[in-house]
Design a protein around this motif. Structure first.
Motif, PDB file in Angstrom:
ATOM      1  N   UNK A  30       0.822  -1.210   0.000  1.00 41.68           N
ATOM      2  CA  UNK A  30       0.000   0.000   0.000  1.00 41.68           C
ATOM      3  C   UNK A  30       0.854   1.256   0.000  1.00 41.68           C
ATOM      4  N   UNK A  76      -0.281   7.026   2.152  1.00 39.73           N
ATOM      5  CA  UNK A  76      -1.546   7.557   2.686  1.00 39.73           C
ATOM      6  C   UNK A  76      -2.463   6.418   3.113  1.00 39.73           C
ATOM      7  N   UNK A  77      -2.454   5.341   2.334  1.00 38.38           N
ATOM      8  CA  UNK A  77      -3.283   4.181   2.684  1.00 38.38           C
ATOM      9  C   UNK A  77      -2.736   3.509   3.940  1.00 38.38           C
ATOM     10  N   UNK A 107      -3.929   5.145   7.125  1.00 43.73           N
ATOM     11  CA  UNK A 107      -5.240   4.658   7.585  1.00 43.73           C
ATOM     12  C   UNK A 107      -5.064   3.337   8.333  1.00 43.73           C
ATOM     13  N   UNK A 146     -11.450  14.747  14.109  1.00 44.07           N
ATOM     14  CA  UNK A 146     -10.991  13.803  13.080  1.00 44.07           C
ATOM     15  C   UNK A 146     -12.134  13.169  12.303  1.00 44.07           C
ATOM     16  N   UNK A 147     -13.351  13.232  12.841  1.00 41.96           N
ATOM     17  CA  UNK A 147     -14.479  12.628  12.135  1.00 41.96           C
ATOM     18  C   UNK A 147     -14.769  11.201  12.565  1.00 41.96           C
ATOM     19  N   UNK A 207     -11.343   5.579  15.634  1.00 39.15           N
ATOM     20  CA  UNK A 207     -10.352   5.574  14.553  1.00 39.15           C
ATOM     21  C   UNK A 207     -10.322   6.910  13.816  1.00 39.15           C
ATOM     22  N   UNK A 208      -9.180   7.600  13.841  1.00 41.11           N
ATOM     23  CA  UNK A 208      -9.095   8.872  13.126  1.00 41.11           C
ATOM     24  C   UNK A 208      -8.913   8.693  11.627  1.00 41.11           C
ATOM     25  N   UNK A 209      -8.662   7.463  11.163  1.00 42.40           N
ATOM     26  CA  UNK A 209      -8.448   7.167   9.741  1.00 42.40           C
ATOM     27  C   UNK A 209      -7.357   8.034   9.136  1.00 42.40           C
ATOM     28  N   UNK A 259      -4.654  16.120   8.196  1.00 46.02           N
ATOM     29  CA  UNK A 259      -5.508  16.155   7.015  1.00 46.02           C
ATOM     30  C   UNK A 259      -6.398  17.389   6.944  1.00 46.02           C
ATOM     31  N   UNK A 260      -6.899  17.848   8.089  1.00 43.59           N
ATOM     32  CA  UNK A 260      -7.753  19.038   8.086  1.00 43.59           C
ATOM     33  C   UNK A 260      -7.377  19.926   9.255  1.00 43.59           C
ATOM     34  N   UNK A 261      -7.683  21.213   9.150  1.00 45.56           N
ATOM     35  CA  UNK A 261      -7.427  22.131  10.264  1.00 45.56           C
ATOM     36  C   UNK A 261      -8.440  21.871  11.382  1.00 45.56           C
ATOM     37  N   UNK A 293      -2.775  14.782  -2.847  1.00 43.83           N
ATOM     38  CA  UNK A 293      -3.445  13.796  -1.979  1.00 43.83           C
ATOM     39  C   UNK A 293      -2.802  12.415  -2.046  1.00 43.83           C
ATOM     40  N   UNK A 294      -2.256  12.076  -3.223  1.00 46.11           N
ATOM     41  CA  UNK A 294      -1.620  10.765  -3.347  1.00 46.11           C
ATOM     42  C   UNK A 294      -0.128  10.911  -3.052  1.00 46.11           C
TER      43      UNK A 294
END
Lengths: 372, 122
Positions: free
Chosen positions: A59, A62-63, A66, A150-151, A155-157, A166-168, A293-294
């Motif tokens: 992988x 980035x993968x 996760x 993290x959403x 798991x924050x993924x 990944x995000x602010x 992103x990749x």
């Protein structure tokens, strides 16, 4: 559950502690006993092997980020951080200052919730159900913060990813973290109160001397509970830990109670770190702006070994890149491996069977990172 | 007798409970929560980036149903929620923000077909 040995001596028998024991996790210990006394203990890992090291070879970074959550269910953000640092080092990414602060805040919150679980399982192991319920309830407030940022609750993924985060932080995150710190303070006081039941179950049980701890490769709170001053955050600072002020709690006794005390005192230090980081949180980017992103290891060549102070001890990633998309080799060092196999076998030898749960949980086990 | 525990009992008597009565009351779900996918098919350019980055290979590029083939002639992502780990890498990689994760977390179902998020829900 029990089997009669060859000699048919009714006082000699074998017991299995786990893997179906409530709270033992996916881990088993075979205990040979004579009466109530443990003669020999043999750890039996492997129930939770998922082959992350091999999976990561197929992988992209980035993968893998996760995937790195799943190394230990109880402290996913910290494993995210170790993985991200290893990739940053191989690819020579400059992580923005704000991202470093966010990484540290989340890693410390993750440490606190992990220590709450420690308190919860210690209570569960000794039949103190109130402690379990209160600790798991207060952990939920921290999970709400993770969900906001993290959403995901557990798991924050891959929230802490190569090149930053990944995000602010969302608008109300700082306020929410400060509110949660009050809740944590209440739980810390609850956990720090001298409790007669705790003292009688944990005091002078499972004594690990300083020499033995070093010999068997103990790290983190287990080693500090035996009186050895060590912390990767101080000795080999990563992110912004060299700018922050915090103490390293150490206890000399080496028994289950001193290990537990080290953990509970670490919560206070983590709270100090979070408050300082929130005060100094700078503005700006949260991820290297030129990053796509990749992420691929096309330009990376070489190897790296990155170690971090996780809540359970020293966790590390060894990674080799040979200019392909994916890493050539990944090796994960989980802190629980040396705690749960050599140290557990050593400490269980010769104890009373009633002390087995107390010793087992005082070692702060995570079967997930033993097996990986 | 110590006064501490009694004080604690009285404090807890008048405290709000930690839990909520579920079907009537629902805990507020944050905006960033990673739930069921949603595809805005008119924005999709069929680049296939989402299918490439998916760590679990849960995304497959499929053709639109026969009735819609004239309007949507290319291939579009179909998400298998049974394989999905809800990492939202597909959302990050999408150049047109066509594929997004919603806050819908109620995904339990009895039918296997319901675990697919199709480009066009017929």
């Amino acid at each position: 559950m029990t089997s009669v040995k060859k000699k048919y001596d009714a006082s000699d028998f074998e017991m299995f502690f786990g893997p179906a024991h409530p709270g033992s996790g996916n881990f088993s210990v075979k205990v040979e006993m004579r009466g109530e006394r443990v003669l020999k203990a043999t750890a039996d890992p492997g129930y939770l092997h998922r082959g992350f090291e091999k999976l990561m070879e197929y992988r992209e970074p980035m993968q893998n980020s996760v995937l790195s959550d799943r190394v230990c269910v109880l402290e996913p953000l910290q494993w995210n951080l170790v993985h991200a640092e290893a990739v940053d080092d191989l690819m020579d990414y400059d992580v923005p200052e704000r991202a470093k602060y966010i990484r540290v805040i989340l890693a410390e919150l993750s440490r606190i919730q992990s220590h709450f679980i420690w308190y919860a399982v210690l209570s569960l192991g000794t039949g103190f159900m109130t402690g379990f319920n209160v600790a798991m309830g207060y952990r939920d407030y921290i999970l709400d913060v993770f969900n906001l940022i993290t959403g995901g609750r557990v798991y924050p993924a891959g929230y802490i990813c190569p090149g930053g985060v990944r995000k602010d932080l969302p608008e109300n995150a700082e306020k929410k973290i400060l509110a949660v710190l009050d809740k944590i303070e209440y739980m810390r006081k609850f956990a720090s109160t001298e409790n007669l039941a705790w003292l009688s179950r944990f005091k002078e049980v499972g004594i690990l001397t300083k020499e033995e701890a070093i010999k068997y490769g103990a790290t983190g709170p287990i080693l500090r509970g035996s009186g050895f001053v060590t912390d990767v955050r101080r000795e080999d600072p990563y992110e912004i830990y060299d700018l922050l002020e915090f103490d390293i709690p150490v206890h000399d006794e080496g028994d289950a109670y001193s290990r537990f005390r080290v953990g509970m005192e670490e919560i206070e230090e983590s709270m100090k770190i979070i408050t300082q980081a929130l005060d100094r949180l700078p503005e700006g980017e949260v991820r290297t702006p030129t990053l796509k992103p990749i992420v691929q290891f096309r330009k990376a060549n070489g190897e790296t070994y990155i170690r971090n102070e996780l809540s359970r001890g020293e966790g590390a990633f060894y990674m080799v890149a040979t200019g392909e998309k994916t890493p050539y080799r990944v090796k994960i060092r989980g802190p629980s491996f040396s705690h749960m196999i050599p140290i557990l076998e050593r400490l269980l030898t010769g104890v009373n069977y009633a002390d087995v749960p107390a010793i087992y949980w005082s070692l702060y086990q995570c079967p997930a990172d033993v097996d990986r | 007798m110590k006064i501490g525990p009694v004080k604690e009992v009285f404090k807890n008597l008048f405290k709000k409970p930690m839990t909520v009565m579920f079907p009537e009351e629902v805990v507020e779900i944050p905006e960033r929560n990673r739930g069921r996918h949603h595809l805005d098919i008119d924005n999709c350019i069929s680049c296939g980036s989402c299918a490439k980055i998916c760590p679990n290979r849960a995304i497959r590029m499929i053709e639109a149903p026969p009735d819609f083939k004239e309007k949507y002639p290319k291939t579009y992502p179909q998400v298998d929620l049974g394989k999905c780990c809800f990492c939202a890498l597909c959302e990050d990689v999408c150049p047109k923000d066509a594929l997004t994760l919603t806050t819908n977390v109620f995904l339990a179902t009895f039918e296997k077909e319901d675990t697919y998020v199709n480009p066009i829900e017929v």
